[in-house]
Design a protein around this motif. Structure first.
Motif, short mmCIF file in Angstrom:
data_model
loop_
_atom_site.label_atom_id
_atom_site.label_comp_id
_atom_site.label_asym_id
_atom_site.label_seq_id
_atom_site.Cartn_x
_atom_site.Cartn_y
_atom_site.Cartn_z
N VAL A 195 0.78 -1.22 -0.14
CA VAL A 195 -0.15 -0.12 0.02
C VAL A 195 0.81 1.09 -0.03
O VAL A 195 0.51 2.28 -0.65
CB VAL A 195 -0.91 0.09 1.29
N THR A 196 1.80 1.35 0.71
CA THR A 196 2.82 2.47 0.83
C THR A 196 3.63 2.64 -0.49
O THR A 196 3.78 3.76 -0.95
CB THR A 196 3.85 2.22 2.08
N GLU B 71 1.06 4.26 -2.63
CA GLU B 71 0.83 5.41 -2.17
C GLU B 71 1.98 6.49 -2.85
O GLU B 71 1.76 7.47 -3.64
CB GLU B 71 0.82 5.73 -0.74
N LEU C 257 -6.27 1.67 -1.78
CA LEU C 257 -5.88 2.65 -0.77
C LEU C 257 -7.02 2.94 0.38
O LEU C 257 -6.60 3.20 1.64
CB LEU C 257 -5.31 3.97 -1.53
N TRP D 151 -6.97 0.76 3.54
CA TRP D 151 -5.67 1.29 4.53
C TRP D 151 -5.56 2.57 4.66
O TRP D 151 -4.59 3.11 5.01
CB TRP D 151 -4.55 0.61 3.46
N LYS D 152 -6.59 3.45 4.67
CA LYS D 152 -6.90 4.91 5.04
C LYS D 152 -6.22 5.22 5.94
O LYS D 152 -5.50 6.20 5.90
CB LYS D 152 -8.37 5.23 4.80
N LEU E 148 -2.24 5.83 5.80
CA LEU E 148 -1.82 6.86 4.64
C LEU E 148 -1.39 8.22 4.92
O LEU E 148 -1.92 8.59 6.10
CB LEU E 148 -2.89 7.05 3.54
N ALA F 2 -2.05 11.82 0.77
CA ALA F 2 -2.81 10.50 -0.09
C ALA F 2 -4.31 10.60 0.24
O ALA F 2 -5.08 10.71 -0.40
CB ALA F 2 -2.04 9.46 -0.03
N LEU G 282 -7.49 10.89 -2.09
CA LEU G 282 -8.57 9.88 -2.32
C LEU G 282 -9.76 10.29 -2.09
O LEU G 282 -10.58 10.08 -2.86
CB LEU G 282 -8.41 8.91 -1.07
#
Length: 164
Positions: free
Chosen positions: A58-59, A62, A140, A143-144, A147, A151, A155
Motif C-alpha cells: 500500500v505504501t 501510495e 488505498l 488502508w486509509k 496513509l 494521499a 483519495l
C-alpha cells in the motif's frame, strides 16, 4: 534432536525403569509445551509479516500515486509517456511504476519502438502507462488510516469526482 538431548532422554528412560519415576514423560511433556509455544510465536510472526507486506505494498502504491500526481496524470483515460533513453529520471520513475503498479495489476503498460534499429545498440523504446485508478482507490481506501494526509486528501478528491 541433537546427540546430547538423545543421550539425556536415554539416561532418563533408564532412570525411570530403575526407580519407577516418570522423568522421561515429564521432560517430553515439557518439551512439547515449549514446541507449542514456539509454534504459536511463529504463527504470530507470520501474521505480522503478512500484514507488514500488505502495508508495504500500500505504501508503494501510495508513493506511485504521489509520483503520478506530481506528473499531473489524474484522468482515467490518460496514458503517461516515458522515454527512458532520453531521461534517466524517467527511467527510474518507469521502473517504480512498473514494479509497483503493473506487476500488481494496478496499471497497464505498452511499448512502442521509435527511431531506427541499429545493430549492437539498444532499441529505443517509448513506454505508455495507464493507471487503473479505480483499483488503486479501492486498495488505498482499505488502508486509509495508514496513509499520508496528502494521499488521504487525494483519495477524498477522487471519491468526490467519481460520485459527484
Amino acid at each position: 534432536m541433537n546427540i546430547w538431548m538423545r543421550l539425556w532422554f536415554a539416561v532418563l528412560i533408564i532412570t525411570d525403569r530403575l526407580l519407577g519415576t516418570h522423568l522421561a514423560e515429564w521432560k517430553l511433556a515439557r518439551q512439547q509445551r515449549r514446541m507449542e509455544a514456539y509454534e504459536a510465536q511463529a504463527f504470530a510472526i507470520r501474521r505480522q509479516m503478512e500484514q507488514l507486506d500488505r502495508l508495504l505494498q500500500v505504501t508503494q502504491v501510495e508513493l506511485c500515486v504521489l509520483y503520478l500526481r506530481q506528473r499531473r496524470i489524474l484522468r482515467p483515460e490518460t496514458w503517461l509517456r516515458f522515454a527512458p533513453a532520453e531521461n534517466v529520471d524517467e527511467e527510474r520513475g518507469l521502473d517504480l511504476l512498473i514494479g509497483r503498479l503493473v506487476k500488481h495489476g494496478l496499471a497497464t503498460v505498452r511499448t512502442e519502438t521509435v527511431g531506427e534499429v541499429r545493430p549492437r545498440s539498444p532499441r529505443p523504446y517509448v513506454y505508455h502507462l495507464r493507471p487503473d485508478w479505480a483499483a488503486m482507490v479501492d486498495l488505498l481506501s482499505a488502508w486509509k488510516e495508514h496513509l499520508d494526509p496528502l494521499a488521504v486528501s487525494w483519495l477524498e478528491e477522487m471519491w468526490s469526482n467519481e460520485n459527484g
